[in-house]
Design an enzyme around this catalytic site. Structure first.
Site, PDB file in Angstrom:
ATOM      1  CG  HIS A 309      -3.932  -1.065   2.766  1.00 44.38           C
ATOM      2  ND1 HIS A 309      -5.046  -0.342   3.093  1.00 44.38           N
ATOM      3  CD2 HIS A 309      -3.017  -0.795   3.740  1.00 44.38           C
ATOM      4  CE1 HIS A 309      -4.837   0.335   4.213  1.00 44.38           C
ATOM      5  NE2 HIS A 309      -3.611   0.089   4.623  1.00 44.38           N
ATOM      6  CB  CYS A 328       0.062  -0.089   6.095  1.00 43.65           C
ATOM      7  SG  CYS A 328       0.446  -1.680   6.859  1.00 43.65           S
TER       8      CYS A 328
END
Length: 422
Positions: A309, A328
């Site tokens: 992201h 992440c």
């Protein structure tokens, strides 16, 4: 003194000449504040290779480097450098002479640069080159992390190369015409097309205690202007303690609470000094300026619940230490990355991507053809141009224990940035 043929390949040779070295020595003898550049920094700057990290060429170059480093070890390796921390251009110290020899052994400084005790522009350029090869900011100044990396024994570096050759061999097959590599220790993302690196992106990856997983998957979807649902682990470890100290935190960061029936409840209705919060769902509103995923989320089906992201905290990409997430991967220049991912998906030109970013509209884009992605753990590798790269074994997967000091780069936490970012 080692000849250039016994070092890391001829392409590491620098551009010093005896004449300029003699001139440097002449100036060094007269003053300590010797700071002229003679274009040393620009001439020794590392050129970015287009060779993919996961490739037969990288594997072959790394195998060759093992033989070269064994030769360095047979010749006595290198001696630790001491008393050099904080030195920069213009400094004068007997320790600089040992630093020169250390840089010469690994091809970061040409032997013609001389043996002066002056930290001149040639030494600075050699230090910059060494720093770039070890994932450190190329400041040209002897930082603690630079000293620590220089003092890793050659035998340890050989073992590191041997371990990573095995890892590289496991990716020697056909990885796809288009694919993505995320090298976790390097905190780096590569996009590869037709055997050539298309783009590279600095990344933020998992903390030591919340590691990014090693895995193979495919990128299947791009979520523009996404909501962020707080994972249960972050609710327990981070959000509850945060709310105990800052009762307005959720409101200020536009994070809403929903009960099992999907009804929104107020933070004041929750007992933050119990585990009550773990029974609710926490969702952050879209908005690239504040949402923990920034403007975009890249979906990768996997059993670990991780993804890639954007981030509103762009400053992390300038740090040496980018092990900051809960598993992440945050991607620098994310628009370039998703433009490449969506290039074969009709209706998603760069102009359309930019328009969706600007609009704030919640939209999903399914890739016409999923792109293979490999999250790997490579701490040492070489490229055909002779450049040898090393990274800290941040998760201690090389099994070399404390031989490679990682702590010298660890920042003071948790105040580095907003704790909730995944």
């Amino acid at each position: 003194m080692l000849s250039r043929r016994t070092l890391l390949t001829g392409s590491l040779a620098l551009v010093f000449t005896p004449a300029t070295a003699a001139l440097a020595q002449q100036f060094a003898g007269n003053q300590a504040e010797w700071s002229q550049n003679y274009e040393a920094a620009s001439r020794t700057r590392i050129r970015r290779t287009t060779t993919p990290m996961l490739s037969a060429d990288t594997l072959a170059a790394t195998e060759q480097t093992i033989a070269q480093y064994r030769d360095i070890a047979a010749r006595g390796g290198w001696q630790p450098v001491r008393g050099v921390e904080g030195l920069r251009v213009g400094a004068k110290s007997p320790a600089v002479m040992a630093l020169r020899q250390r840089l010469i052994v690994t091809g970061d400084l040409d032997p013609a640069a001389g043996e002066s005790p002056i930290y001149d522009s040639y030494v600075e350029a050699g230090v910059r080159r060494f720093q770039a090869r070890h994932g450190l900011s190329s400041t040209g100044t002897m930082t603690a992390a630079t000293v620590a990396a220089m003092n890793v024994p050659v035998e340890v570096r050989i073992r590191q190369l041997e371990i990573n050759v095995v890892r590289l061999r496991s990716f020697s097959g056909n990885l796809g015409q288009r694919y993505v590599t995320v090298n976790i220790p390097a905190a780096l993302v590569e996009t590869v097309e037709n055997g050539t690196v298309h783009t590279r992106h600095a990344a933020g990856v998992g903390k030591i205690d919340r590691q990014s997983p090693i895995m193979n998957s495919k990128v299947v979807e791009i979520n523009f202007n996404p909501f962020w649902t707080v994972p249960a682990s972050i609710i327990r470890k981070d959000l509850i303690p945060k709310m105990q100290k800052e009762p307005n935190y959720l409101t200020e960061n536009r994070i809403r609470i929903f009960n099992g029936a999907g009804q929104e409840i107020s933070p004041s209705q929750v007992n933050w000094f119990s585990d009550e919060a773990t029974r609710y769902r926490f969702r952050q509103d879209p908005g690239g300026d504040l949402n923990s995923m920034g403007f975009v989320r890249i979906n990768i089906p996997n059993p670990h619940g991780v993804y890639m992201h954007d981030t509103p905290s762009k400053g992390i990409f300038g740090d040496d230490f980018r092990f900051v997430s809960s598993g992440c991967v945050r991607v620098q220049n994310v628009r370039d990355y998703i433009e490449w991912l969506l290039k074969d998906t009709p209706g998603w030109s760069r102009e359309q991507i930019d328009a969706v970013f600007k609009s704030g509209e919640r939209i999903d884009a399914r890739l016409a053809q999923p792109v293979p992605i490999y999250w790997v753990y490579i701490t040492a590798w070489a490229t055909p141009d002779g450049l040898v790269q090393f990274r800290d074994d941040i998760y201690n997967k090389d099994g070399l224990g404390s031989s490679i000091p990682v702590a010298s780069r660890v920042p003071n936490e948790p105040d580095q940035e907003m704790f909730l970012q995944n």
